[in-house]
Design a protein around this motif. Structure first.
Motif, mmCIF file in Angstrom:
data_model
loop_
_atom_site.group_PDB
_atom_site.id
_atom_site.type_symbol
_atom_site.label_atom_id
_atom_site.label_comp_id
_atom_site.label_asym_id
_atom_site.label_seq_id
_atom_site.Cartn_x
_atom_site.Cartn_y
_atom_site.Cartn_z
ATOM 1 N N PHE A 192 -23.452 -6.865 17.122
ATOM 2 C CA PHE A 192 -23.309 -5.759 18.098
ATOM 3 C C PHE A 192 -21.703 -5.244 18.114
ATOM 4 C CE2 PHE A 192 -27.321 -6.500 19.726
ATOM 5 C CZ PHE A 192 -27.364 -5.662 20.800
ATOM 6 N N LYS A 193 -20.861 -6.119 17.700
ATOM 7 C CA LYS A 193 -19.484 -5.720 17.696
ATOM 8 C C LYS A 193 -19.132 -4.808 16.528
ATOM 9 C CE LYS A 193 -17.935 -6.989 21.699
ATOM 10 N NZ LYS A 193 -17.487 -6.244 22.849
ATOM 11 N N LYS A 194 -19.669 -5.460 15.410
ATOM 12 C CA LYS A 194 -19.456 -4.756 14.009
ATOM 13 C C LYS A 194 -19.922 -3.437 14.051
ATOM 14 C CE LYS A 194 -20.037 -7.423 10.770
ATOM 15 N NZ LYS A 194 -20.550 -8.243 9.718
ATOM 16 N N ASP A 195 -21.352 -2.989 14.669
ATOM 17 C CA ASP A 195 -22.072 -1.823 14.621
ATOM 18 C C ASP A 195 -22.657 -1.656 15.891
ATOM 19 O OD1 ASP A 195 -23.168 0.426 13.828
ATOM 20 O OD2 ASP A 195 -24.719 -0.464 12.654
ATOM 21 N N PRO A 196 -21.864 -1.190 16.931
ATOM 22 C CA PRO A 196 -22.623 -1.128 18.484
ATOM 23 C C PRO A 196 -23.414 -0.044 18.564
ATOM 24 C CG PRO A 196 -20.113 -0.606 18.231
ATOM 25 C CD PRO A 196 -20.501 -1.056 16.948
ATOM 26 N N PRO A 197 -24.631 -0.292 18.999
ATOM 27 C CA PRO A 197 -25.465 0.788 19.213
ATOM 28 C C PRO A 197 -25.144 1.545 20.731
ATOM 29 C CG PRO A 197 -26.568 -1.215 19.999
ATOM 30 C CD PRO A 197 -25.210 -1.515 19.473
ATOM 31 N N THR A 198 -25.194 2.765 20.644
ATOM 32 C CA THR A 198 -24.974 3.742 21.842
ATOM 33 C C THR A 198 -26.145 3.581 22.730
ATOM 34 O OG1 THR A 198 -23.736 5.243 20.595
ATOM 35 C CG2 THR A 198 -24.426 5.990 22.883
ATOM 36 N N ILE A 199 -27.411 3.486 22.223
ATOM 37 C CA ILE A 199 -28.477 3.278 22.993
ATOM 38 C C ILE A 199 -29.483 2.145 22.534
ATOM 39 C CG2 ILE A 199 -30.559 4.624 23.625
ATOM 40 C CD1 ILE A 199 -28.591 6.021 24.555
ATOM 41 N N ILE A 200 -29.879 1.293 23.519
ATOM 42 C CA ILE A 200 -30.638 0.199 23.160
ATOM 43 C C ILE A 200 -32.156 0.357 23.701
ATOM 44 C CG2 ILE A 200 -30.865 -2.450 23.704
ATOM 45 C CD1 ILE A 200 -28.118 -2.652 23.980
ATOM 46 N N ARG A 256 -26.683 -14.360 28.643
ATOM 47 C CA ARG A 256 -26.293 -15.393 27.767
ATOM 48 C C ARG A 256 -24.642 -14.615 27.444
ATOM 49 N NH1 ARG A 256 -28.939 -18.464 29.864
ATOM 50 N NH2 ARG A 256 -30.519 -19.685 29.078
ATOM 51 N N ILE A 257 -24.573 -13.446 27.104
ATOM 52 C CA ILE A 257 -23.346 -12.931 26.520
ATOM 53 C C ILE A 257 -22.830 -11.835 27.547
ATOM 54 C CG2 ILE A 257 -22.363 -12.304 24.513
ATOM 55 C CD1 ILE A 257 -24.874 -12.635 22.833
ATOM 56 N N PRO A 258 -22.181 -12.314 28.510
ATOM 57 C CA PRO A 258 -21.557 -11.203 29.466
ATOM 58 C C PRO A 258 -20.702 -10.339 28.930
ATOM 59 C CG PRO A 258 -21.409 -13.539 30.378
ATOM 60 C CD PRO A 258 -21.907 -13.768 28.814
ATOM 61 N N ALA A 259 -19.948 -10.699 27.771
ATOM 62 C CA ALA A 259 -19.117 -9.840 27.263
ATOM 63 C C ALA A 259 -19.684 -8.563 26.541
ATOM 64 C CB ALA A 259 -18.225 -10.514 25.991
ATOM 65 N N LEU A 260 -21.142 -8.686 26.145
ATOM 66 C CA LEU A 260 -22.050 -7.624 25.701
ATOM 67 C C LEU A 260 -22.447 -6.705 26.912
ATOM 68 C CD1 LEU A 260 -24.165 -8.779 22.762
ATOM 69 C CD2 LEU A 260 -22.110 -7.397 22.933
ATOM 70 N N ALA A 261 -23.004 -7.766 28.139
ATOM 71 C CA ALA A 261 -23.389 -7.044 29.242
ATOM 72 C C ALA A 261 -22.467 -6.046 29.859
ATOM 73 C CB ALA A 261 -23.854 -7.998 30.130
ATOM 74 N N SER A 262 -21.151 -6.476 29.892
ATOM 75 C CA SER A 262 -20.241 -5.680 30.505
ATOM 76 C C SER A 262 -20.061 -4.197 29.776
ATOM 77 C CB SER A 262 -18.890 -6.073 30.703
ATOM 78 O OG SER A 262 -18.435 -6.384 29.309
ATOM 79 N N ASP A 263 -20.538 -3.986 28.363
ATOM 80 C CA ASP A 263 -20.474 -2.809 27.598
ATOM 81 C C ASP A 263 -21.693 -1.917 28.027
ATOM 82 O OD1 ASP A 263 -17.862 -3.643 26.705
ATOM 83 O OD2 ASP A 263 -18.940 -4.439 24.649
ATOM 84 N N TYR A 264 -22.582 -2.631 28.660
ATOM 85 C CA TYR A 264 -23.870 -1.350 28.719
ATOM 86 C C TYR A 264 -24.160 -1.344 30.240
ATOM 87 C CZ TYR A 264 -24.265 -1.825 23.764
ATOM 88 O OH TYR A 264 -23.899 -1.530 22.251
ATOM 89 N N LYS A 265 -25.126 -0.345 30.517
ATOM 90 C CA LYS A 265 -25.754 -0.059 31.769
ATOM 91 C C LYS A 265 -27.275 0.429 31.701
ATOM 92 C CE LYS A 265 -24.201 4.769 31.694
ATOM 93 N NZ LYS A 265 -23.172 5.795 32.272
#
Length: 469
Positions: A427-435, A448-457
């Motif tokens: 995710f950090k290497k090639d982050p998607p704008t839309i999931i 499990r990965i709060p650091a990723l959760a904070s990047d998305y809404k």
């Protein structure tokens, strides 16, 4: 038409091209439905063109040589459907010409003519997905090369030569386009054992030729520190027999019913003709073994579609040509061929643009369906989680997780420490704008990965998440 192509004239090189154009042109120019596997091929080419490393940064079961072709197309023309279809037409034309060349040069029939090419082109029009630039289409080209080299060994009066190395080499290359082609190495070995006087050294030469391209490809990925990814994405799934239902095979079985019947009749007719010499009879038996081997390869294919039967087309074309060449009467062969021609063309039209009723609704589940996405999401980098990847038609693929069957080992196991590390890094290497989460795996991953959760809404659309800016 059959009578015309039974003449042996160089003019028929252009006649075959005209036939290919006539049969394929009505569907050219993005008129064919876009299929999910085809969309994945395009995305593989696009991602490699944009710098992603195959298998390490693009998880797919597309063969490395097929991926190379898709990369070259994307680098030259972009993600354009009709370019892929145009190149597929050229490949079909080349295969038909080459198949005719082999039949005439190796004297597999009692007469030299262009009927094998005519039948080959016709059979490659059984279903609209045979007009796609599939890995199995690319692979079959090299299997034809192997067939030519194999029967050449039987033709030699001085016996088998070291050219058997090329038989194995072509099969190895074919396997790097389409994994199930691996099973053709037993076909070549069996043919050498039963129909030639090849010695043990020459059998090892054929095996060496087969192993060489696989070894060099593995060595390439090893030097780029991605051998494990190569084995996981491509090699490990080759002999995983998939379970298919009869419904999955429905359109494919309907497409090959008549050609299969004619193939059986052709084989029976050819075996009863006493004028064939020993060499020609052995060639018929080799092609029969090809057909059996190709049937086994079907069960190793990554999907169920009529295009997978392309690997059977040389066998079908060989025996159907023999059937028409040995039908008695002045008009009967032409009448039967006309019926076959009308059946195949009708079947192809009914699968794409029905002439009557609703058509066959062929490969309905495999077609890319129009998706309603907000305009702001179109053209964005996406991660589509699930077997259906229709939304990628409107955007680019992000992260390595392209093929769901391969991706689920990470995305469905966020409790596994290694999977967590892989997901975070990708995710950090090639982050998607839309999931677009169709498997409901993202909530647990974000937990499990709060650091990723904070990047998305979350959005107002179920299962769709947008990156914060």
């Amino acid at each position: 038409m059959l009578t015309f192509f039974r003449l042996n004239s160089l003019f028929h090189i252009f006649s075959l091209l005209f036939l290919v154009v006539i049969v394929k042109l009505p569907f050219f120019g993005e008129k064919l439905p876009l299929l999910l596997p085809e969309l994945e091929w395009m995305l593989v080419g696009e991602k490699i063109h944009k710098g992603s490393f195959l298998y390490k940064e693009v998880w797919t079961n597309v063969g490395p040589f097929s991926a190379l072709v898709y990369w070259a197309i994307d680098a030259s023309f972009g993600k354009v459907q009709y370019i892929y279809e145009f190149i597929a037409i050229l490949v079909v034309y080349f295969q038909a010409l080459y198949f005719t060349f082999v039949c005439n040069t190796r004297q597999t029939f009692l007469e030299k003519n262009y009927a094998p090419g005519l039948i080959y082109v016709l059979l490659m029009s059984l279903s609209f997905d045979m007009s796609k630039l599939s890995p199995v289409l690319l692979s079959t080209t090299f299997l034809l090369f192997a067939f030519n080299k194999l029967i050449k060994q039987m033709e030699r009066r001085e016996g088998v030569s070291d050219e058997v190395f090329e038989v194995g080499l072509y099969i190895g290359i074919a396997a790097l386009f389409h994994q199930p082609s691996l099973i053709f190495i037993p076909w070549s070995i069996a043919s050498l054992i039963f129909f030639t006087n090849a010695n043990l050294r020459q059998h090892f030469l054929a095996l060496l030729g087969f192993i060489l391209p696989l070894f060099l490809t593995g060595l390439y990925f090893y030097f780029y520190n991605s051998l494990d990814e190569f084995k996981y994405n491509w090699f490990s799934g080759i002999f995983k027999i998939k379970q298919y239902s009869l419904e999955d095979f429905k359109s494919a079985l309907i497409a090959i019913t008549v050609p299969s019947a004619l193939t059986i009749l052709g084989f029976l007719r050819q075996t009863r003709v006493s004028r064939y010499n020993s060499y020609q009879q052995r060639t018929q038996q080799i092609m029969l073994i090809w057909g059996i081997t190709a049937l086994l390869a079907l069960f190793l294919s990554p999907n169920v579609a009529p295009m997978q039967f392309i690997i059977l087309v040389p066998c079908f074309a060989f025996f159907i040509t023999g059937f028409f060449l040995h039908v008695k009467g002045a008009f009967m062969p032409e009448i039967l061929f006309t019926v076959l021609f009308i059946f195949i063309v009708f079947f192809q039209f009914q699968g794409v643009t029905p002439l009557f009723g609703k058509g066959f609704e062929q490969l309905a589940d495999m077609r890319v369906k129009p998706q309603e996405l907000p305009e702001l999401m179109k053209g964005q980098k996406m991660l589509v989680i699930g077997e259906r990847i229709d939304e990628y038609r409107f955007g680019e693929s992000a992260t390595c997780y392209l093929n769901w069957d391969l991706s689920k080992i990470d995305l469905e196991n966020p409790d596994n420490y290694e999977s967590i590390i892989n997901i975070f890094d990708n995710f950090k290497k090639d982050p998607p704008t839309i999931i677009i989460d169709k498997q409901n795996v993202i909530p647990k991953i974000f937990m499990r990965i709060p650091a990723l959760a904070s990047d998305y809404k979350s959005t107002n659309l179920k299962g769709i998440y947008q990156r914060k800016f």
